[in-house]
Write a protein that holds these residues in place. Structure first.
Motif: not given
Length: 325
Positions: A44, A68, A70, A74, A94, A96-97, A109, A112-113, A116
């Protein structure tokens, strides 16, 4: 507010800047060694949509990591991911907001992480701001303190158990805190961390970067004491030509532009030490260091004050709503 409360931090910060520029005049930027592939590892990178953060994410992805990015932009995030993939990188990226000025957003955040079920091997705490006019974050913290330090303090602690589970002896998880030479000018005022008595953007910025170094050393001590396969290091990228300088006074900005083209590091050069800390074999199992231009360097004397480290940790836990561990 007294003139002294503004001028002293300003003078100390710009003196640090002059010293860094002199170093950069006479010393080449650190060149990364050949790094081992990082296939299967997850990273991250906060603030990874541009500047040093993007170059860090880009390089880690090129080594095979799943990165990721962060951030709170966007469109910039989508463009960064697209650019990395267009380069035919071995890894993936990728976006991720997350809004690092909001502790609520940081917690969301992390949820959400974690949902997964991914491991986490590298956390690069890179997002930051510099010398903004006096303002507060959503949670009422002085802006530099909240964004540069407290949000990353919370993020790291919320992900720490995952970093511990993902690391193994001989293959540690790694935390990288992006500090700055300005920490040498920093003073951590435990009675007024939010700088409400006497505000100086220069002093507030320097304090936030010193706080990151104090945090680094204290956390590494705890990790070592509990025999965890996680290391944490502070990185100083040098003076790098990025948007971080957009808040400088107009006159200073005009003076900075021609100087930056000649003397400042590029974002890729600025990212090199962070990438080294995140992936180099030489850094395996090595923590509690202040790294500058690829070398272990002495940080400010006050950063080694174990009593101040402990006080800041305790206060930071209270401010972000964590039980002190």
């Amino acid at each position: 507010m007294s003139p002294q409360s503004v001028l002293v931090p300003l003078f100390k910060l710009y003196l640090c800047g002059i010293k860094v520029l002199l170093y950069q005049i006479f010393n080449r930027s650190f060149t990364l060694p050949v790094l081992p592939k990082q296939n299967g590892r997850v990273a991250i990178v906060t603030g990874g949509t541009r500047g040093i953060g993007f170059e860090t994410a880009r390089h880690l992805a090129s080594l095979g990591m799943h990165v990721i990015i962060a951030g709170n932009e966007r469109e910039e995030g989508a463009a960064a991911v697209r650019k990395i993939h267009e380069e035919g990188t071995e890894g993936t990226a990728e976006f991720v907001f997350v809004d690092m000025t909001s502790l609520k957003s940081v917690r969301h955040f992390v949820r959400l992480f974690r949902d997964r079920g991914l491991p986490l091997h590298v956390l690069v705490n890179n997002a930051g701001t510099m010398m903004v006019p006096e303002r507060q974050t959503e949670d009422g913290f002085e802006y530099h303190l909240g964004l540069n330090y407290l949000s990353h303090f919370l993020l790291t602690n919320l992900l720490l158990d995952l970093l511990k589970r993902s690391g193994k002896p001989g293959c540690c998880s790694r935390i990288i805190n992006m500090s700055s030479a300005t920490h040498y000018a920093g003073v951590v005022d435990m009675e007024d961390l939010n700088r409400r008595i006497q505000y100086s953007s220069h002093g507030a910025y320097s304090q936030s970067k010193l706080a990151l170094v104090l945090f680094t050393y204290y956390l590494q001590e705890q990790l070592t004491a509990s025999s965890c396969s996680v290391t944490v290091n502070a990185v100083d990228p040098g003076m790098v030509d990025t948007a971080l300088y957009d808040n400088l006074w107009t006159l200073v900005q005009l003076l900075k532009k021609p100087v930056a083209k000649i003397l400042f590091r590029t974002p890729a050069e600025g990212a090199s030490t962070a990438v080294y800390a995140a992936a180099a074999s030489e850094m395996e199992g090595v923590g509690g260091c202040y790294l500058y231009n690829g070398q272990k360097t002495q940080s400010a004397g006050v950063s080694y004050d174990s009593e101040l480290q402990a006080k800041l940790w305790k206060k930071s836990c209270q401010l972000v709503g964590l039980q002190e561990a």
